[in-house]
Write a protein that holds these residues in place. Structure first.
Motif, PDB file in Angstrom:
ATOM      1  N   ASP A 136       0.851  -1.185   0.000  1.00 53.79           N
ATOM      2  CA  ASP A 136       0.000   0.000   0.000  1.00 53.79           C
ATOM      3  C   ASP A 136       0.897   1.249   0.000  1.00 53.79           C
ATOM      4  N   LEU A 137       0.510   2.273  -0.731  1.00 53.86           N
ATOM      5  CA  LEU A 137       1.334   3.480  -0.797  1.00 53.86           C
ATOM      6  C   LEU A 137       1.163   4.370   0.436  1.00 53.86           C
ATOM      7  N   GLY A 138       0.009   4.332   1.072  1.00 51.91           N
ATOM      8  CA  GLY A 138      -0.224   5.178   2.237  1.00 51.91           C
ATOM      9  C   GLY A 138       0.184   4.495   3.524  1.00 51.91           C
ATOM     10  N   LEU A 139       1.383   4.794   4.005  1.00 53.15           N
ATOM     11  CA  LEU A 139       1.914   4.150   5.202  1.00 53.15           C
ATOM     12  C   LEU A 139       2.269   5.197   6.246  1.00 53.15           C
ATOM     13  N   PRO A 140       2.252   4.825   7.539  1.00 51.58           N
ATOM     14  CA  PRO A 140       2.677   5.764   8.584  1.00 51.58           C
ATOM     15  C   PRO A 140       4.163   6.058   8.439  1.00 51.58           C
ATOM     16  N   PRO A 141       4.605   7.261   8.838  1.00 48.36           N
ATOM     17  CA  PRO A 141       3.854   8.229   9.657  1.00 48.36           C
ATOM     18  C   PRO A 141       2.994   9.203   8.864  1.00 48.36           C
ATOM     19  N   ARG A 142       2.967   9.096   7.517  1.00 44.34           N
ATOM     20  CA  ARG A 142       2.160  10.023   6.709  1.00 44.34           C
ATOM     21  C   ARG A 142       1.288   9.209   5.754  1.00 44.34           C
ATOM     22  N   PRO A 143       0.243   8.574   6.274  1.00 42.97           N
ATOM     23  CA  PRO A 143      -0.581   7.713   5.422  1.00 42.97           C
ATOM     24  C   PRO A 143      -1.374   8.466   4.364  1.00 42.97           C
ATOM     25  N   ALA A 144      -1.450   9.792   4.484  1.00 37.63           N
ATOM     26  CA  ALA A 144      -2.235  10.566   3.518  1.00 37.63           C
ATOM     27  C   ALA A 144      -1.481  10.846   2.225  1.00 37.63           C
ATOM     28  N   ASP A 145      -0.159  10.630   2.201  1.00 44.13           N
ATOM     29  CA  ASP A 145       0.597  10.852   0.960  1.00 44.13           C
ATOM     30  C   ASP A 145       1.413   9.593   0.639  1.00 44.13           C
ATOM     31  N   PRO A 146       1.918   9.489  -0.593  1.00 45.90           N
ATOM     32  CA  PRO A 146       2.559   8.240  -1.031  1.00 45.90           C
ATOM     33  C   PRO A 146       4.042   8.136  -0.712  1.00 45.90           C
ATOM     34  N   ASP A 147       4.629   9.133  -0.039  1.00 44.55           N
ATOM     35  CA  ASP A 147       6.090   9.159   0.107  1.00 44.55           C
ATOM     36  C   ASP A 147       6.628   7.928   0.819  1.00 44.55           C
ATOM     37  N   GLU A 148       5.975   7.536   1.912  1.00 42.54           N
ATOM     38  CA  GLU A 148       6.485   6.399   2.685  1.00 42.54           C
ATOM     39  C   GLU A 148       6.338   5.087   1.903  1.00 42.54           C
ATOM     40  N   GLY A 149       5.239   4.955   1.170  1.00 42.73           N
ATOM     41  CA  GLY A 149       5.071   3.762   0.344  1.00 42.73           C
ATOM     42  C   GLY A 149       6.108   3.686  -0.758  1.00 42.73           C
ATOM     43  N   LEU A 150       6.368   4.828  -1.400  1.00 43.26           N
ATOM     44  CA  LEU A 150       7.383   4.852  -2.451  1.00 43.26           C
ATOM     45  C   LEU A 150       8.766   4.604  -1.879  1.00 43.26           C
ATOM     46  N   ALA A 151       9.033   5.104  -0.651  1.00 47.88           N
ATOM     47  CA  ALA A 151      10.322   4.839  -0.004  1.00 47.88           C
ATOM     48  C   ALA A 151      10.469   3.353   0.304  1.00 47.88           C
ATOM     49  N   THR A 152       9.377   2.702   0.687  1.00 52.77           N
ATOM     50  CA  THR A 152       9.414   1.256   0.943  1.00 52.77           C
ATOM     51  C   THR A 152       9.691   0.496  -0.349  1.00 52.77           C
ATOM     52  N   LEU A 153       9.052   0.919  -1.440  1.00 53.17           N
ATOM     53  CA  LEU A 153       9.315   0.304  -2.741  1.00 53.17           C
ATOM     54  C   LEU A 153      10.789   0.420  -3.091  1.00 53.17           C
ATOM     55  N   THR A 154      11.351   1.616  -2.945  1.00 50.78           N
ATOM     56  CA  THR A 154      12.762   1.827  -3.265  1.00 50.78           C
ATOM     57  C   THR A 154      13.659   0.950  -2.404  1.00 50.78           C
ATOM     58  N   ALA A 155      13.353   0.864  -1.098  1.00 52.84           N
ATOM     59  CA  ALA A 155      14.174   0.058  -0.196  1.00 52.84           C
ATOM     60  C   ALA A 155      14.133  -1.415  -0.570  1.00 52.84           C
ATOM     61  N   LEU A 156      12.962  -1.923  -0.948  1.00 48.64           N
ATOM     62  CA  LEU A 156      12.848  -3.329  -1.348  1.00 48.64           C
ATOM     63  C   LEU A 156      13.639  -3.604  -2.620  1.00 48.64           C
ATOM     64  N   LEU A 157      13.529  -2.709  -3.603  1.00 49.73           N
ATOM     65  CA  LEU A 157      14.241  -2.905  -4.858  1.00 49.73           C
ATOM     66  C   LEU A 157      15.741  -2.746  -4.681  1.00 49.73           C
ATOM     67  N   GLU A 158      16.168  -1.937  -3.703  1.00 50.44           N
ATOM     68  CA  GLU A 158      17.595  -1.829  -3.426  1.00 50.44           C
ATOM     69  C   GLU A 158      18.137  -3.140  -2.869  1.00 50.44           C
ATOM     70  N   GLN A 159      17.316  -3.841  -2.089  1.00 50.24           N
ATOM     71  CA  GLN A 159      17.744  -5.124  -1.545  1.00 50.24           C
ATOM     72  C   GLN A 159      17.747  -6.207  -2.613  1.00 50.24           C
ATOM     73  N   ASP A 160      16.759  -6.177  -3.502  1.00 54.18           N
ATOM     74  CA  ASP A 160      16.667  -7.195  -4.549  1.00 54.18           C
ATOM     75  C   ASP A 160      15.888  -6.608  -5.715  1.00 54.18           C
ATOM     76  N   ARG A 161      16.587  -6.303  -6.787  1.00 56.18           N
ATOM     77  CA  ARG A 161      15.920  -5.658  -7.924  1.00 56.18           C
ATOM     78  C   ARG A 161      14.966  -6.603  -8.641  1.00 56.18           C
ATOM     79  N   HIS A 162      14.984  -7.898  -8.271  1.00 56.19           N
ATOM     80  CA  HIS A 162      14.099  -8.868  -8.921  1.00 56.19           C
ATOM     81  C   HIS A 162      12.783  -9.053  -8.174  1.00 56.19           C
ATOM     82  N   VAL A 163      12.623  -8.482  -6.975  1.00 53.07           N
ATOM     83  CA  VAL A 163      11.398  -8.676  -6.212  1.00 53.07           C
ATOM     84  C   VAL A 163      10.216  -8.053  -6.961  1.00 53.07           C
TER      85      VAL A 163
END
Length: 455
Positions: free
Chosen positions: A52-79
């Motif tokens: 989900d893109l809306g994650l705490p601490p700011r569930p109203a905007d997508p920044d935290e979700g996009l940061a999670t996406l980036t972190a996952l792809l940094e760990q494994d670009r194939h995920v």
């Protein structure tokens, strides 16, 4: 055995509904925020994640979700990350796909549609895993996923083979985009720790006031907002490897704590008093000049000699000669296959000239991005300099005099010879049929300077 699936959503009800709908086919794990999601990922290495893109601490905007996406792809670009978003967030979901997400769905999720997408994602992840194993077995994708025939890269591969079986700290040096994390992962995969986690953290990307907690963890109540105990990256990497990227950005107080760990193999969480033993190998990397940082007092000398037991220097792409074309063709095959381009596109002669003449300030990462974009943008089966957003050196303003024509030809020949011989003057002069003093004179007249990375 059922495959593992991670669901990341701040809504407990949605997590429960998805867990109930998918439990028959998958081992479902769930997290309500980025930190817990990454902790679970380091434990289980999920091939597919629902995010989900809306994650705490700011569930109203997508920044935290996009940061999670980036972190996952940094760990494994194939995920394979499947974005789940509200109807009003469709633009953000498309942005996430552009940044590497596999697919997206809008809420409320249709369970049947989700199952189809999940089956396809898991199937593709398994195919890619088998392909990587075959490529490694046959040597079809270079050395541990790295491609390079030049002497400097062959020396890097040999060093990896020698240092991987040990637990010695390794320091990887090189410009941004040269592949420092790929080298660190190769060392990990060839080490006795290969079945343990590989945990990466960019020391320059996290605010200084948060970095200590990210690295060493914290106890409940250690600071405002620390409502639970958290393990840091050192503990997450237990039994495996911790990769400290941009080590030169590590603040001096944390340099002291890192030095203590390297000496004693123990850490202390923020707000804690207990020394915790941790069995983790350290691999560090930086694109800054640590020796200059030693002189200015920005980096501790005792820490430098602890982390630089083995030093691997990665060459910039501009000094790797014909590796540019070799890498470009490797990326072209990969991205054309992913995009299902048929027939397979190829580079025009002008495109090959442009690739060889470009200075590549962004190194391999820049080359990879240009090829990926060209595969998407090229309309025909031929990749042109325009598709690569490069200038064909054979086009443009022509030299107006015989002297200009001769200088341009001499400059091109000298640069090519120097790059082929890793900027060693004697063999380059021999190839060109001139003496060493003459070659130095020509370089001075034509404004050709030896790059610092060739020293």
């Amino acid at each position: 055995m059922k495959p593992n699936l991670l669901i990341v959503d701040d809504d407990e009800e949605i997590r429960s509904q998805l867990r109930w709908a998918l439990a028959d086919h998958y081992n479902v794990f769930s997290a309500g925020d980025r930190l817990l999601a990454l902790e679970l990922w380091h434990q289980h290495h999920f091939p597919v994640v629902i995010l989900d893109l809306g994650l705490p601490p700011r569930p109203a905007d997508p920044d935290e979700g996009l940061a999670t996406l980036t972190a996952l792809l940094e760990q494994d670009r194939h995920v394979k990350v499947i974005i789940v978003s509200g109807q009003g967030e469709k633009a953000n979901a498309l942005r996430a796909v552009a940044e590497g997400a596999y697919d997206f769905l809008t809420k409320p999720v249709d369970p049947d549609e989700l199952r189809v997408i999940l089956r396809r994602a898991f199937y593709l992840a398994e195919l890619e895993r088998e392909l990587r194993q075959l490529q490694e077995l046959w040597g079809g994708d270079g050395f541990e996923g790295m491609v390079g025939d030049c002497p400097a890269m062959q020396a890097v591969f040999q060093t990896i083979r020698r240092v991987a079986p040990s637990d010695a700290p390794v320091l990887i040096l090189g410009e941004s985009g040269t592949g420092k994390e790929m080298v660190a992962r190769a060392i990990h995969r060839r080490s006795p720790r290969r079945d343990g986690p590989f945990v990466a953290i960019n020391c320059g990307a996290i605010p200084e006031n948060l970095l200590e907690s990210e690295l060493f963890g914290h106890e409940r109540g250690a600071f405002t907002g620390a409502v639970t105990q958290r393990k840091g990256r050192f503990e997450m990497a237990e039994g495996g490897t911790l990769f400290l990227d941009e080590l030169g950005e590590l603040p001096l107080p944390l340099q002291v704590k890192l030095l203590r760990f390297l000496q004693e193999q123990t850490i202390e969480r923020v707000g804690g008093r207990e020394l915790i033993p941790v069995n983790t190998r350290i691999i560090a990397a930086t694109n800054t000049d640590l020796k200059q940082a030693l002189q200015t007092g920005r980096f501790r000398e005792d820490l430098y000699y602890r982390v630089a037991v083995v030093v691997i220097q990665l060459p910039p792409l501009r000094d790797r000669g014909d590796d540019v074309v070799l890498l470009a063709r490797t990326f072209l095959r990969r991205f054309a296959t992913e995009a299902r381009r048929s027939p397979m596109p190829h580079f025009s002669a002008a495109a090959l000239r442009a690739l060889q003449r470009h200075d590549w300030p962004g190194n391999v990462r820049e080359l990879e991005n240009r090829i990926r974009r060209a595969v998407i943008m090229a309309e025909g089966k031929t990749i042109s300099p325009t598709d690569l957003e490069l200038v064909d050196p054979g086009e443009g303003a022509m030299p107006r005099t015989l002297r200009e024509i001769r200088d341009a030809a001499e400059r091109s020949a000298i640069l090519s010879a120097l790059r082929r011989h890793q900027w060693r003057i004697a063999p380059a002069a021999e190839e060109l049929g001139v003496s060493r003093p003459t070659l130095y004179e020509l370089m001075n007249r034509l404004g050709i300077q030896r790059p610092p990375s060739a020293d």
